[in-house]
Design an enzyme around this catalytic site. Structure first.
Site, short mmCIF file in Angstrom:
data_model
loop_
_atom_site.label_atom_id
_atom_site.label_comp_id
_atom_site.label_asym_id
_atom_site.label_seq_id
_atom_site.Cartn_x
_atom_site.Cartn_y
_atom_site.Cartn_z
N GLU A 1 78.59 79.32 109.90
CA GLU A 1 78.74 78.84 108.52
C GLU A 1 77.60 79.27 107.76
O GLU A 1 77.49 79.07 106.48
CB GLU A 1 79.25 77.54 108.02
N ARG B 1 83.88 76.12 106.15
CA ARG B 1 82.71 76.73 106.52
C ARG B 1 81.54 75.99 106.07
O ARG B 1 80.44 76.58 105.40
CB ARG B 1 82.81 78.28 105.96
N CYS B 2 81.43 74.92 106.39
CA CYS B 2 80.58 73.89 105.90
C CYS B 2 80.26 72.83 106.82
O CYS B 2 81.34 72.24 107.16
CB CYS B 2 80.83 73.57 104.53
N GLN C 1 92.61 73.03 114.57
CA GLN C 1 91.10 73.21 115.02
C GLN C 1 90.63 72.13 116.04
O GLN C 1 89.43 72.34 116.30
CB GLN C 1 89.97 73.22 113.82
#
Ligand code: CDP
Length: 796
Positions: A741, A370-371, A223
């Site tokens: 998120e 997702r944070c 990523q």
């Protein structure tokens, strides 16, 4: 005079343009790491430790070497001769690449085999004989700090125990004063369990070292390609300009593909040694047990309250279980990420947070699943605490929140922990949500149902989340400042290419970045391609995680388009034979202020940049912008869930879910809705079914998808989404805030609060996630809290 372009028709801001990337994905024409086949490519498999904590007495790989088709067996001892047995982590710790002295978690990498095909490599792994001397394992922070606890990181100097850090933030004295004045003190203790991002595609890499050019090319599931390039340069001691990281299509990342994993490093070393491409593709079990976990923190807090409902102060303590290596990907100065963003939506005079991080015999944790760096845990605790406090005061859940919200005209607002929030309409969002769920009516129905023995519940979760790290003054990773950049090249025909240092993993950047350019320049989005993921072509960027793409890279796209427009204006003035000051802009076209029918399109300016530029002007129409955001963006959301709990079995069903998200200006409303639905699905999964824990020996329970459940469309409830509240971000060039998120962060508390609300009056204060039916049943039957924490070791 020509008609101004219709922004929606050209696919600009607000257009629900279909995702361009889906054209290849739904045809099966995506290009994932495992799709890539290079000439002469070999395959690597990893031998993992079956034990969570053990001393390695010997490793005998002789039988593996003898298997035909095996080219190389790597062990920790061999890595050590090249100074590669250990590597630095993103949190200034070290992590074993291949174990030398001890194994410290089940699934840890012990050896690698490189062979003609993956099957030979796997067989050869099984032929390696490792002699272990088992050691007691630690699976929770309570045991980690016991006086007689074995020291897990005895490889480190100055590490006499298992404590990684003690950290604090906030105003301890002010918070003490607030508690001294409280009428009521409400308390809550919970465990946010380990969870795993479990993307559909596992991690993998293909390293290709070319001795003739000295160039290393690595295709990998990352990523953050530029950060990986820097890390590879550091670890492998190769010059950065001779390293090219290519991140092809990614089948989901969710934070799991940010860290540097041993598999990447071993494939690189193997390729350097063998001078052939080496592919490593992790299997599902390997991904679930060994790559970055998330959460696993114990939160203990209390709230000082005035009888009328005002919150006076908050105290929080966190015990974070980081696993065997502290490898969190998070801004350097925050040891426990942005956990102190908790309660940012509430106007609270004083707050204090203490945090202690410990090692355990589990895979490294702390990825930002997702944070935005522990924000999920922060918001979960916040909304569980708020519900408990309202209940303790006997106040209505919605009224209690509304009373304590930061008000619309209070912005900019400094939170008790020091963040600066800048915009939002919190009460309005809540009202939209309450109307949509039918709040008053449901409360009536709930009371009537209770009288007939039916348990209905309603859970509210509201939150504001800090998205978009930097600014560079405060946010860095390993000293590298957190900003981003975009490059835009407009070709002679007016078609364009955008490149950023972000990396989409399903979020749709190829669609939305083109929309930003369309909005800024009037070039139809279909005439713009977006490219990310290749460090040789993309400008430097910190990558995609923590919903930072739109706040930072997306802003850079808008800024570079504005630079292009500024040059195009000069070209337009030249073509129109007027001075620049006399030129006006409307979408896609410059015109003469005094004669609006005389104009040139952006495409005509593009031709002129190559074919008819004024004397002295540098030819071409391209530029790069580096964007360092002045602040984080602060989206706000309200999630409300209603449930019915079966008092006999503990099974609970979702009746309705309402989401009201304010993420500022929506670039692509359809993509935003997809992000919210995906986040709510994960929130539902975390709160209801995802279970991955460890027994006292450190065995990972839930290491496959029979145990660690991913919800399908069948289990997932429907979601009703609302978009009527839009508070543009005051500092973002197009007013956007992050969204990726939000629902995964704010959602879990809504589901859990709903079940707890259904149990109100039973004396049960908390059930830890996942709220499996047996836990709910146990709580109901025995009228007690149910903890999901891994067991505390008992030597009895
Ligand atoms: O960093 P990440 O891409 O995961 O998250 P994000 O920046 O919140 O963006 C997720 C997706 O939603 C991207 O395609 C964004 O461009 C899109 N988005 C949008 O259309 N409008 C917003 N206000 C925020 C995001």
């Amino acid at each position: 005079m020509t008609q101004a372009l219709d922004e929606i028709k050209i696919g600009g801001l607000g257009a629900s343009r279909k995702r361009v990337e889906d054209s290849r994905f739904i045809r099966g024409r995506g290009n994932y790491t495992d799709d890539i086949v290079l000439p002469g490519m070999l395959h690597m498999e990893i031998l993992r430790s079956p034990l969570a904590h053990a001393r390695i007495k010997s490793i005998d790989a002789s039988r593996a070497w003898d298997i035909p088709g095996v080219h190389l067996v790597l062990t920790g001892e061999m890595m050590a001769t090249r100074n590669l047995a250990w590597m630095p982590t993103l949190s200034y710790d070290t992590q074993a690449v291949l174990a030398t002295d001890k194994v410290r978690f089940q699934g840890q990498e012990v050896a690698c085999v490189i062979a003609d095909d993956p099957y030979i490599a796997k067989d050869a792994c099984e032929a390696i004989v490792v002699e272990y001397e088992p050691l007691p394992a630690i699976v929770n922070p309570q045991d980690a700090v016991a006086p007689d606890a074995p020291v897990i990181r005895d490889d480190k100097e100055n590490q006499p125990d298992n404590i990684i850090y003690n950290w604090e933030v906030g105003d301890a004295a002010g918070t003490d004063r607030a508690f001294a004045q409280a009428d009521v003190i409400s308390k809550l203790q919970l465990h946010y369990p380990r969870s795993h991002p479990s993307p559909i595609e596992c991690c993998g890499s293909i390293a290709d070292f070319n001795r003739a050019t000295s160039k290393l090319t690595v295709y990998m599931t990352t990523q953050a390609p530029h950060i990986i390039r820097a890390a590879v340069a550091m670890v492998a001691e190769l010059p950065e300009h001779m390293i090219r990281i290519i991140s092809p299509d990614i089948g989901g990342g969710f934070g799991n593909k940010v860290p540097v994993y041993p598999g990447y490093v071993c494939s690189i070393l193997a390729s350097i040694l063998l001078e052939r491409p080496v592919k490593w593709i992790e299997d599902k079990t390997g991904n679930l047990i060994s790559t970055g976990f998330a959460r696993d923190i114990y939160l203990n807090g209390e709230m000082a309250l005035r009888r009328d409902g005002r919150i006076l102060g908050v105290r929080m303590h966190c015990d974070a279980d980081h696993g065997a290596f502290f490898s969190d990907a998070q801004p350097s100065k925050f040891k426990i990420g942005l956990l102190h963003s908790a309660f940012a939506a509430y106007d609270i005079p004083a707050a204090h947070l203490t945090a202690r991080g410990t090692y355990s015999n589990k895979a490294p944790g702390g990825v930002a699943y997702r944070c935005s760096f522990r924000v999920t845990e922060a918001m979960f605790f916040q909304e569980r605490m708020v519900q408990a406090a309202a209940d303790d005061l006997g106040m209505d859940q919605a009224a209690f929140r509304r009373m304590n919200f930061v008000r619309d005209d209070d912005f900019p607002h400094r939170t008790a922990f020091g963040f600066l929030t800048d915009s939002g309409q919190y009460a309005k969002c809540l009202d939209v949500g309450l109307r949509a769920i039918g709040y008053e009516e449901f409360r009536r129905e709930q009371t009537e149902a209770r009288a007939r023995g039916r348990l209905l519940g309603l859970g509210i979760s509201t939150m504001t989340e800090p998205l978009g790290a930097g600014n560079s003054r405060e946010y860095d990773i390993l000293g590298i400042k957190m900003f981003d950049s975009a490059e835009l090249k407009v070709h002679m025909t007016g078609k364009a290419i955008v490149r950023t240092g972000a990396r989409t993993q399903g979020q749709g950047h190829e669609t939305t970045w083109a929309q930003i350019v369309a909005h800024e320049l009037g070039i139809p989005a279909d005439d713009i391609v977006v490219e990310e993921g290749d460090t040789d072509t993309a400008p430097f960027g910190m990558g995609t995680y923590a919903s930072r793409s739109t706040p930072v890279a997306g802003a850079a796209v808008a800024m570079v388009a504005r630079k292009i427009r500024a040059k195009a204006r000069k070209l337009a003035a030249h073509l129109l034979e007027v001075s620049e000051e006399d030129v006006e802009w409307e979408l896609g076209r410059f015109y003469v202020r005094s004669a609006p029918s005389r104009g040139v399109t952006i495409q005509e300016c593009a031709v002129a940049a190559y074919a008819n530029m004024p004397d002295g002007m540098e030819p071409g129409l391209e530029n790069t912008a580096y964007y360092d955001p002045p602040n984080l963006t602060w989206p706000f959301a309200v999630y409300i869930v209603t449930v019915e709990v079966d008092p006999v079995t503990g099974v609970w069903d979702v009746l309705k879910t309402v989401a009201v998200d304010d993420c500022g200006v929506r670039i692509n409303p359809m993509i935003v809705e997809g992000q919210i639905m995906g986040g709510l699905t994960e929130a539902y999964a975390m709160s209801s079914m995802q279970f991955i824990t460890f027994d006292t020996e450190g065995n990972c329970v839930g290491s496959n998808y029979m145990d660690y459940l991913l919800p399908t469309a069948w289990e997932t409830p429907g979601f009703e989404l609302h978009s009527e509240v839009v508070t543009p971000c005051p500092h973002h060039p197009i007013g956007a805030k992050g969204i990726g998120e939000c629902a995964a962060v704010g959602g879990p508390a809504a589901f859990v609060n709903a079940v707890m609300d259904a149990l109100s009056g039973t004396g049960v204060r908390n059930i830890d996630m996942p709220l499996l039916p047996d836990r709910v049943w146990e709580a109901l039957t025995h009228r007690r809290d149910v903890s999901g924490a891994p067991p505390v070791r008992s030597d009895d």
